[in-house]
Scaffold this active site. Structure first.
Site, mmCIF file in Angstrom:
data_model
loop_
_atom_site.group_PDB
_atom_site.id
_atom_site.type_symbol
_atom_site.label_atom_id
_atom_site.label_comp_id
_atom_site.label_asym_id
_atom_site.label_seq_id
_atom_site.Cartn_x
_atom_site.Cartn_y
_atom_site.Cartn_z
ATOM 1 N N SER A 145 0.852 -1.195 0.000
ATOM 2 C CA SER A 145 0.000 0.000 0.000
ATOM 3 C C SER A 145 0.881 1.236 0.000
ATOM 4 C CB SER A 145 -0.893 0.020 1.248
ATOM 5 O OG SER A 145 -1.594 1.241 1.362
ATOM 6 N N TYR A 158 -2.233 -0.332 10.444
ATOM 7 C CA TYR A 158 -2.329 -0.805 9.061
ATOM 8 C C TYR A 158 -1.076 -0.422 8.280
ATOM 9 C CZ TYR A 158 -3.971 -1.241 4.242
ATOM 10 O OH TYR A 158 -4.095 -1.570 2.917
#
Length: 265
Positions: A145, A158
């Site tokens: 990501s 995250y």
């Protein structure tokens, strides 16, 4: 050079029941690949299997699997290797996030994110790397990501898990540099999928970053395009990747100048 055809290539995709995993399966099949699809929801995988069979006359192999269950991963991967013999690529796409300030984060959510996003990805990869080394070919594609490059408030855990994925991917690439096994990191920004049903149930984050959201088909197509190529990273959209690059050189400046933008979750 990008691949022109994936005919008869056997490609494992984790987290394949929805979002970019589902789109990658469909696009790969449209180019002649045989997708091997893994996800927890067997019902959803069966629907995708029927869709691909109807449209492309290819029957994907499907398996119900929670990648955080290491024993189940070993059983399923051994079964797939025995059944298919030639596996050309693994796309580690399974993952999830929960956006909370760290002071309010649930210890169970913290553990689960690392179990799925990091440990699960590593165990899946560990099952295939020795097999690929024997054949001296293959491709490992890890979906990380942009958050792994540029953390933001409320994505602390995250982002940490995706930072770990990037570190693992870069190290593995160097370990395999003298082989014919390619290793690619995929770094998308926010994608219009059901990921945010869990990560951001209020919808506030999606509303605040709407200009940066990409469609799952865009990301899936970019990923499928690089299968079999020596591509280091796929970053999308370019605007968020540019911000992440700037952050690497001027972290204090970016944190100060973009404080309001980064704090919109």
């Amino acid at each position: 050079m990008r691949n022109k055809s994936l005919k008869n290539r056997k490609i494992i995709i984790t987290g394949a029941s929805s979002g970019i995993g589902k789109e990658m399966a469909i696009i790969a099949a449209s180019r002649g690949a045989v997708p091997i699809l893994l996800a927890r929801s067997l019902d959803k995988l069966q629907m995708i299997q029927r869709h691909i069979h109807h449209d492309y006359d290819i029957v994907p192999d499907i398996h119900s699997l929670d990648v955080s269950d290491s024993d189940a991963v070993r059983l399923v991967f051994n079964e797939m290797i025995e059944k298919h013999k030639d596996i050309d690529a693994l796309i580690n796409n399974a993952g999830f996030g929960v956006f909370d300030y760290f002071s309010e984060a649930s210890p169970d959510d913290i553990k689960r994110m690392f179990e799925v996003n990091v440990i699960g990805l590593m165990v899946c990869t560990r099952m295939l790397v020795p097999y690929m080394l024997k054949r001296n070919r293959g491709h490992i594609i890890n979906v990380a990501s942009i958050a792994g490059k540029l953390a933001t408030p409320k994505s602390t855990v995250y982002a940490a898990s995706k930072h770990a994925v990037l570190g693992f991917t870069n190290g593995l690439r160097m370990e395999l540099a003298k082989t014919n096994i390619h290793v690619t990191a995929v770094n998308p920004g926010p994608i219009r999928t059901n990921f945010f049903d869990i990560a951001d149930p209020s919808g506030q984050y999606i509303a605040n970053v709407s200009r940066y959201i990409v469609e799952p088909e865009q990301v899936a197509k970019r990923v499928v395009n690089v299968i079999g190529t020596n591509t280091r990273e796929v970053n999308i959209p370019w605007t968020m990747n540019a911000g992440a690059r700037l952050y690497q050189f001027f972290p204090r400046l970016v944190e100060k100048a973009a404080a309001n933008l980064l704090n919109k979750k």
